[in-house]
Design a protein around this motif. Structure first.
Motif, PDB file in Angstrom:
ATOM      1  N   ARG A 202       4.028   6.410  14.142  1.00 39.10           N
ATOM      2  CA  ARG A 202       2.644   6.265  13.670  1.00 39.10           C
ATOM      3  C   ARG A 202       2.606   5.702  12.251  1.00 39.10           C
ATOM      4  N   LEU A 203       3.392   4.660  12.048  1.00 40.57           N
ATOM      5  CA  LEU A 203       3.458   4.021  10.733  1.00 40.57           C
ATOM      6  C   LEU A 203       2.121   3.389  10.378  1.00 40.57           C
ATOM      7  N   ARG A 204       1.719   3.554   9.137  1.00 39.80           N
ATOM      8  CA  ARG A 204       0.488   2.926   8.642  1.00 39.80           C
ATOM      9  C   ARG A 204       0.641   2.697   7.143  1.00 39.80           C
ATOM     10  N   VAL A 205      -0.034   1.693   6.668  1.00 40.09           N
ATOM     11  CA  VAL A 205      -0.047   1.398   5.236  1.00 40.09           C
ATOM     12  C   VAL A 205      -1.497   1.404   4.779  1.00 40.09           C
ATOM     13  N   GLU A 206      -1.796   2.327   3.879  1.00 40.51           N
ATOM     14  CA  GLU A 206      -3.168   2.494   3.388  1.00 40.51           C
ATOM     15  C   GLU A 206      -3.316   1.837   2.031  1.00 40.51           C
ATOM     16  N   PRO A 207      -4.487   1.311   1.707  1.00 36.56           N
ATOM     17  CA  PRO A 207      -4.685   0.646   0.425  1.00 36.56           C
ATOM     18  C   PRO A 207      -4.275   1.544  -0.746  1.00 36.56           C
ATOM     19  N   ASP A 208      -3.610   0.936  -1.690  1.00 35.00           N
ATOM     20  CA  ASP A 208      -3.156   1.654  -2.884  1.00 35.00           C
ATOM     21  C   ASP A 208      -4.280   1.628  -3.916  1.00 35.00           C
ATOM     22  N   THR A 209      -4.899   2.785  -4.137  1.00 32.29           N
ATOM     23  CA  THR A 209      -6.047   2.852  -5.038  1.00 32.29           C
ATOM     24  C   THR A 209      -5.665   3.217  -6.454  1.00 32.29           C
ATOM     25  N   GLN A 210      -4.387   3.512  -6.693  1.00 37.44           N
ATOM     26  CA  GLN A 210      -3.976   3.914  -8.043  1.00 37.44           C
ATOM     27  C   GLN A 210      -3.705   2.717  -8.927  1.00 37.44           C
TER      28      GLN A 210
ATOM     29  N   GLY B  45       0.821  -1.207   0.000  1.00 37.17           N
ATOM     30  CA  GLY B  45       0.000   0.000   0.000  1.00 37.17           C
ATOM     31  C   GLY B  45       0.848   1.247   0.000  1.00 37.17           C
ATOM     32  N   ARG B  46       0.203   2.370   0.384  1.00 38.55           N
ATOM     33  CA  ARG B  46       0.898   3.653   0.483  1.00 38.55           C
ATOM     34  C   ARG B  46       1.222   3.927   1.942  1.00 38.55           C
ATOM     35  N   ILE B  47       2.480   4.250   2.194  1.00 34.40           N
ATOM     36  CA  ILE B  47       2.917   4.431   3.569  1.00 34.40           C
ATOM     37  C   ILE B  47       2.571   5.820   4.084  1.00 34.40           C
ATOM     38  N   GLY B  48       2.206   5.859   5.346  1.00 36.41           N
ATOM     39  CA  GLY B  48       2.018   7.117   6.051  1.00 36.41           C
ATOM     40  C   GLY B  48       2.749   7.059   7.380  1.00 36.41           C
ATOM     41  N   TYR B  49       3.266   8.191   7.831  1.00 33.31           N
ATOM     42  CA  TYR B  49       3.931   8.263   9.134  1.00 33.31           C
ATOM     43  C   TYR B  49       4.111   9.726   9.517  1.00 33.31           C
TER      44      TYR B  49
ATOM     45  N   PRO C 174       6.300   9.839   2.949  1.00 33.39           N
ATOM     46  CA  PRO C 174       4.857   9.598   3.070  1.00 33.39           C
ATOM     47  C   PRO C 174       4.195   9.577   1.693  1.00 33.39           C
ATOM     48  N   GLY C 175       3.373   8.569   1.460  1.00 36.29           N
ATOM     49  CA  GLY C 175       2.701   8.415   0.173  1.00 36.29           C
ATOM     50  C   GLY C 175       3.395   7.473  -0.782  1.00 36.29           C
ATOM     51  N   ASP C 176       4.634   7.077  -0.471  1.00 42.85           N
ATOM     52  CA  ASP C 176       5.337   6.132  -1.340  1.00 42.85           C
ATOM     53  C   ASP C 176       4.699   4.746  -1.249  1.00 42.85           C
ATOM     54  N   HIS C 177       4.822   3.998  -2.336  1.00 40.06           N
ATOM     55  CA  HIS C 177       4.306   2.621  -2.361  1.00 40.06           C
ATOM     56  C   HIS C 177       5.303   1.698  -1.674  1.00 40.06           C
ATOM     57  N   VAL C 178       4.791   0.780  -0.853  1.00 38.73           N
ATOM     58  CA  VAL C 178       5.630  -0.240  -0.219  1.00 38.73           C
ATOM     59  C   VAL C 178       5.024  -1.616  -0.485  1.00 38.73           C
ATOM     60  N   ARG C 179       5.864  -2.626  -0.424  1.00 39.36           N
ATOM     61  CA  ARG C 179       5.438  -4.006  -0.610  1.00 39.36           C
ATOM     62  C   ARG C 179       5.496  -4.746   0.719  1.00 39.36           C
ATOM     63  N   ALA C 180       4.823  -5.864   0.778  1.00 36.65           N
ATOM     64  CA  ALA C 180       4.867  -6.699   1.982  1.00 36.65           C
ATOM     65  C   ALA C 180       6.229  -7.362   2.090  1.00 36.65           C
ATOM     66  N   VAL C 181       6.645  -7.629   3.322  1.00 32.24           N
ATOM     67  CA  VAL C 181       7.961  -8.229   3.547  1.00 32.24           C
ATOM     68  C   VAL C 181       8.052  -9.614   2.919  1.00 32.24           C
ATOM     69  N   ASP C 182       6.920 -10.323   2.748  1.00 30.26           N
ATOM     70  CA  ASP C 182       6.975 -11.646   2.141  1.00 30.26           C
ATOM     71  C   ASP C 182       6.701 -11.619   0.641  1.00 30.26           C
ATOM     72  N   ASP C 183       6.596 -10.420   0.051  1.00 28.68           N
ATOM     73  CA  ASP C 183       6.455 -10.282  -1.391  1.00 28.68           C
ATOM     74  C   ASP C 183       7.773 -10.663  -2.060  1.00 28.68           C
ATOM     75  N   LEU C 184       7.697 -11.278  -3.245  1.00 27.45           N
ATOM     76  CA  LEU C 184       8.910 -11.642  -3.960  1.00 27.45           C
ATOM     77  C   LEU C 184       9.790 -10.432  -4.222  1.00 27.45           C
ATOM     78  N   GLU C 185       9.177  -9.260  -4.389  1.00 27.17           N
ATOM     79  CA  GLU C 185       9.935  -8.033  -4.597  1.00 27.17           C
ATOM     80  C   GLU C 185       9.961  -7.174  -3.340  1.00 27.17           C
ATOM     81  N   GLY C 186       9.493  -7.727  -2.243  1.00 24.90           N
ATOM     82  CA  GLY C 186       9.406  -6.959  -1.006  1.00 24.90           C
ATOM     83  C   GLY C 186      10.760  -6.760  -0.363  1.00 24.90           C
ATOM     84  N   GLY C 187      10.753  -6.025   0.722  1.00 25.00           N
ATOM     85  CA  GLY C 187      12.006  -5.762   1.399  1.00 25.00           C
ATOM     86  C   GLY C 187      11.778  -4.958   2.647  1.00 25.00           C
TER      87      GLY C 187
END
Length: 392
Positions: A384-392, A324-328, A344-357
């Motif tokens: 206050r880290l949060r990941v919001e759904p990526d709607t783009q 999703g999109r990171i907020g903090y 803030p607003g950058d796209h992040v991947r899950a840690v278990d994603d093949l391209e994650g990190g």
């Protein structure tokens, strides 16, 4: 008329490296910097910046020979994996200090690393080289699942539970040469060492945490390692022997070791200081700056040693369970021990994603483990880290 004193600083050549240039300047070295191209801000700080095609080994050798004839070099080194064989080749060709070429090639090529160690009876993951990704599934069948598919050169590894995952992993990591290796469980440790004239000293041993996904992302470190003294001594002796087998003679190293039921197993050796904030963490608990040590070893100088300033380190990478999109709260980045690599607003991947990190680090130091844990959680929550759904 006043005569200027001749520049008597010892000269050393370095292949790329931002912090290295600063370190070399701080210890009074005459710096020949080779890069492709040399960033302007580094060219302004190096004594001799050279823009060269680092893929042309002959051109690099010729340029360094000319420098050596004009002003003798003490050594040639690098802190970048990709340039390691070239730096060792150039040092050997012009006859100056550098990491031995057999060790450089082994650290660069994981297939060579495993063959050299196995030939001397040292445990490494049982593996099969795969020239064509299409052969990866056959290698996995022979070894038995689960396996890890990794590039022999460069980054990239994926743990696979079944043959379909092996196929996808080999297609994703190929067409480069691959290794398929039997996966063995067990806790992992990061071992930092320095070697001078073939004599290795282990600087620190840290427990290493690995993420849950197939990419096996490194998610944190702890110091002390948590091993009892006898077990840690066994691990240190194993690493010292492994480096000797590889012909490691001059430089610093960052090794990854897994403790299995059958004993230590060497997973990887990088002939450089550790990355991220790990180099700073090692300095805090050991008093040795491994980047500075790499420069001093190349110059033939004694390694600088200072008193440690902490007895414990808690190092955690910032990662996320979902994309999703990171907020903090960006104001919290001013807090000591907090680094984020995303806005803030950058796209992040899950840690278990093949391209994650991982997307940052929180590192705390002290002498009381309970206080470190409390400080870490306080810093993490304050972001206050949060990941919001990526709607783009």
């Amino acid at each position: 008329m006043l005569l200027m004193n001749p520049d008597t600083r010892p000269s050393v050549a370095c292949l790329s490296g931002r912090r290295v240039v600063d370190v070399l300047g701080s210890i009074g070295a005459h710096t020949v910097l080779l890069d492709d191209p040399t960033p302007l801000e580094l060219a302004a700080r190096a004594d001799v910046p050279l823009d060269l095609d680092l893929g042309d080994w002959g051109a690099v050798e010729s340029a360094l020979r000319a420098q050596h004839a004009d002003r003798p070099l003490e050594g040639v080194f690098t802190v970048y994996d990709a340039h390691l064989p070239l730096a060792s080749f150039a040092a050997a060709r012009i006859g100056v200090r550098g990491l031995g070429l057999p060790a450089a090639l082994a650290c660069h090529d994981k297939a060579r690393l495993r063959m050299m160690l196995a030939a001397d009876g040292l445990r490494t993951p049982v593996s099969l080289p795969v020239a064509d990704p299409a052969d990866a599934r056959a290698a996995a069948r022979r070894l038995g699942l689960p396996v890890v598919v990794r590039r022999t050169v460069g980054r990239g590894r994926l743990r696979c539970r079944d043959l379909d995952e092996v196929k996808r992993a080999s297609e994703r990591l190929g067409p480069a040469a691959l290794l398929v290796e039997r996966f063995t469980g067990g806790p992992e440790y990061a071992v930092q060492s320095l070697t001078v004239d073939g004599v290795t000293e282990v600087v620190s041993v840290l427990a290493q945490h690995t993420g849950p996904g197939p990419a096996q992302v490194e998610t944190g470190y702890d110091y002390p390692s948590g091993l009892n003294p006898a077990r840690e001594a066994e691990l240190k002796e194993f690493c010292v022997r492994a480096l000797a087998v590889l012909g490691f003679d001059h430089g610093v190293s960052h090794s990854q070791v897994r403790l299995t039921d059958d004993g230590p197993e060497l997973v990887d050796v990088a002939a450089r200081p550790p990355g991220g904030q790990l180099c700073a963490a090692v300095e805090r608990v050991s008093g040795i700056d491994l980047t500075r040590a790499a420069a001093e070893i190349a110059l033939g100088r004694p390694v600088t040693r200072r008193p440690p300033t902490a007895s414990h380190v808690l190092y955690r990478c910032v990662d996320f369970d979902g994309p999703g999109r990171i907020g903090y709260d960006p104001r919290r980045l001013a807090a000591p021990g907090v680094w984020l690599d995303v806005e803030p607003g950058d796209h992040v991947r899950a840690v278990d994603d093949l391209e994650g990190g991982t997307y940052g680090r929180i590192v705390v130091y002290g002498d009381n483990p309970a206080e470190l844990d409390s400080t870490y959680h306080s810093l993490y929550e304050s972001l206050r880290l949060r990941v919001e759904p990526d709607t783009q």
